[in-house]
Design a protein around this motif. Structure first.
Motif, short mmCIF file in Angstrom:
data_model
loop_
_atom_site.label_atom_id
_atom_site.label_comp_id
_atom_site.label_asym_id
_atom_site.label_seq_id
_atom_site.Cartn_x
_atom_site.Cartn_y
_atom_site.Cartn_z
N ASP A 80 -34.47 19.08 -20.17
CA ASP A 80 -33.76 18.54 -19.02
C ASP A 80 -34.80 17.94 -18.08
N LYS A 81 -34.85 16.61 -18.00
CA LYS A 81 -35.89 15.95 -17.20
C LYS A 81 -35.73 16.21 -15.70
N GLU A 82 -34.55 16.64 -15.25
CA GLU A 82 -34.38 16.99 -13.84
C GLU A 82 -35.14 18.27 -13.51
N ILE A 83 -35.36 19.12 -14.51
CA ILE A 83 -36.09 20.37 -14.31
C ILE A 83 -37.58 20.17 -14.56
N GLU A 133 -28.57 27.81 -12.39
CA GLU A 133 -27.21 27.30 -12.15
C GLU A 133 -26.73 26.44 -13.31
N LYS A 134 -27.61 25.60 -13.84
CA LYS A 134 -27.22 24.73 -14.96
C LYS A 134 -26.89 25.56 -16.20
N MET A 135 -27.66 26.60 -16.44
CA MET A 135 -27.38 27.44 -17.60
C MET A 135 -26.06 28.19 -17.45
N LYS A 136 -25.76 28.64 -16.26
CA LYS A 136 -24.47 29.31 -16.03
C LYS A 136 -23.32 28.34 -16.25
N ARG A 137 -23.49 27.10 -15.77
CA ARG A 137 -22.44 26.09 -15.99
C ARG A 137 -22.32 25.75 -17.46
N TYR A 138 -23.42 25.89 -18.20
CA TYR A 138 -23.39 25.59 -19.63
C TYR A 138 -22.74 26.73 -20.43
N GLY A 139 -22.51 27.84 -19.78
CA GLY A 139 -21.87 28.97 -20.45
C GLY A 139 -22.80 30.11 -20.81
N ILE A 140 -24.06 30.02 -20.37
CA ILE A 140 -25.01 31.10 -20.61
C ILE A 140 -24.76 32.19 -19.57
N LYS A 141 -24.50 33.40 -20.02
CA LYS A 141 -24.18 34.50 -19.12
C LYS A 141 -25.45 35.24 -18.70
N LEU A 142 -25.85 34.98 -17.46
CA LEU A 142 -27.01 35.65 -16.88
C LEU A 142 -26.49 36.63 -15.83
N ASN A 143 -26.68 37.91 -16.08
CA ASN A 143 -26.17 38.92 -15.16
C ASN A 143 -27.22 39.28 -14.11
N LYS A 144 -27.54 40.52 -13.96
CA LYS A 144 -28.47 40.97 -12.92
C LYS A 144 -29.92 40.65 -13.30
N ARG A 198 -46.60 22.49 -7.35
CA ARG A 198 -46.32 21.76 -6.11
C ARG A 198 -45.12 20.83 -6.21
N GLU A 199 -44.21 21.11 -7.14
CA GLU A 199 -42.98 20.31 -7.24
C GLU A 199 -41.76 21.20 -7.11
N ASN A 200 -41.65 21.89 -5.96
CA ASN A 200 -40.47 22.71 -5.66
C ASN A 200 -40.17 23.68 -6.80
N VAL A 201 -41.15 24.49 -7.14
CA VAL A 201 -41.04 25.40 -8.27
C VAL A 201 -39.84 26.34 -8.12
N SER A 202 -39.70 26.97 -6.97
CA SER A 202 -38.61 27.94 -6.77
C SER A 202 -37.25 27.28 -6.86
N SER A 203 -37.09 26.14 -6.20
CA SER A 203 -35.78 25.48 -6.20
C SER A 203 -35.43 24.95 -7.59
N LYS A 204 -36.43 24.49 -8.34
CA LYS A 204 -36.15 24.01 -9.69
C LYS A 204 -35.74 25.14 -10.62
N PHE A 205 -36.36 26.31 -10.43
CA PHE A 205 -35.96 27.44 -11.26
C PHE A 205 -34.54 27.89 -10.92
N GLU A 206 -34.18 27.87 -9.65
CA GLU A 206 -32.81 28.20 -9.24
C GLU A 206 -31.83 27.19 -9.82
N LEU A 207 -32.21 25.91 -9.82
CA LEU A 207 -31.35 24.88 -10.41
C LEU A 207 -31.16 25.12 -11.90
N LEU A 208 -32.24 25.52 -12.58
CA LEU A 208 -32.13 25.82 -14.01
C LEU A 208 -31.13 26.95 -14.24
#
Length: 354
Positions: free
Chosen positions: A194-197, A232-243, A220-230
């Motif tokens: 995913d080139k956005e990540i 969210e994208k995986m959850k939308r894709y159907g990957i179940k990430l719990n705690k 130096r490219e918004n590491v934390s926010s990109k990981f959070e975006l990843l």
């Protein structure tokens, strides 16, 4: 001889040379005792690829059962977010606990090795006939001397940095990985493009009742926010990430040119990722750690005084290997070329998930 770093590269070199030379191994982790809460651990997906399996076999080693974790993996699920494609490919990995793996390798060292766990390498100075090494342990400073100093201290190698090698260096990434509880364990390793990540790749690896979600990001490219975006994208894709139960990070290198690799400058040698020896296409590093350590051990045994010349010669196949991996990389990381490969179905397989 002193080796900074007791991971797969350093431990392998020490084991191969221990019977013939006096060897000192320095590592900040307590690899010689039970892990302590809050202790530094290596950020790693913990998969042993076929090339690393081959090296273990060539060294006459077999993995103990307590190092392995379930499930054992025979397929890769490739998700191309940009092209909206998904394919499965057959691959053979050993799924293992990286911390236990490193401790197992250290346990193989013979008693002759001077193992200094819980020690921090500080710096070195080249003297007339030796290398002066400064380290700290239990808040005390210690001085050691060695004929050869080996940097096996990973992508953020202090040995390589202090050596002051000029010229090109491998591209640097930050590997961010989190562990999540999971009710359903996937029977495959997932690679995500995913080139956005990232312009590299992200991954999901099952570990017992958990899933590891990781990615390689440019610093130096918004590491934390990109990981959070990843996430969210995986959850939308159907990957179940719990705690989320753990999160860790580490530097990794990606050698884009053979000129970015280094074996050091005598009497300083570099092995494993400290020298940039890691796959530029997959970031697999264990086989390169084993091979570079083996090549250096052969060079030292054949001609201690002129080991550097022999090490340069010995490691030629590894240079060739990385050059070929870079030729392969566009088929993975160029969006259009990856699309053509995945649409062709070449070497892919169907999965009956029922």
């Amino acid at each position: 001889m002193a080796i900074v770093g007791g991971g797969p590269a350093g431990a392998t070199l020490a084991r191969l040379l221990a019977k013939d030379y006096k060897v000192l191994v320095i590592d900040k982790r307590r690899l010689d005792s039970d892990p302590q809460k809050g202790q530094f651990t290596k950020c790693c997906g913990g998969l042993i690829a076929p090339d690393a399996q081959k090296m273990l076999a060539k060294m006459g080693l077999a993995l103990p059962q307590n190092v392995l974790v379930s499930p054992q993996i025979f397929a890769v699920r490739t998700i191309d977010i940009n092209n909206k494609l998904e394919r499965f490919y057959q691959r053979f990995y050993f799924n293992m606990d990286r911390e236990k793996f490193d401790r197992w390798l250290i346990s193989l060292l013979p008693d002759e090795v001077d193992l200094r766990c819980g020690s921090q390498f500080k710096h070195f100075e080249q003297e007339e006939d030796a290398v002066r090494i400064v380290l700290t342990q239990n808040n005390k400073t210690h001085i050691e001397h060695a004929k050869i100093l080996v940097g096996a201290d990973g992508a953020h190698s202090l040995v390589r940095k202090q050596l002051g090698i000029r010229g090109l260096v491998p591209r640097e990434y930050i590997s961010v990985q989190a562990k999540f509880t999971a009710k359903e364990i996937m029977p495959y390793f997932t690679a995500i493009f995913d080139k956005e990540i990232t312009d590299y790749y992200s991954w999901i690896i099952p570990k017992e009742q958990h899933l590891l979600l990781g990615t390689a990001l440019k610093p130096r490219e918004n590491v934390s926010s990109k990981f959070e975006l990843l996430q969210e994208k995986m959850k939308r894709y159907g990957i179940k990430l719990n705690k989320q139960v753990e999160k860790e990070g580490a530097f990794i290198l990606r050698p884009m040119r053979v000129r970015q690799l280094s074996v050091g400058q005598s009497p300083i040698a570099l092995i494993g990722e400290a020298g940039g020896w890691i796959s530029p296409s997959s970031a697999e590093g264990l086989s390169y750690a084993f091979r570079s350590a083996s090549y250096l051990a052969q060079a030292i045994k054949s001609d201690f005084k002129n080991y550097h010349k022999h090490y340069l010669d010995n490691i030629t196949p590894l240079r060739r290997n990385i050059r070929l991996k870079n030729l392969k990389a566009p088929f993975m990381y160029n969006s259009q070329m990856r699309k053509w490969v995945m649409l062709s179905g070449l070497q892919s397989m169907q999965i009956d998930e029922n």
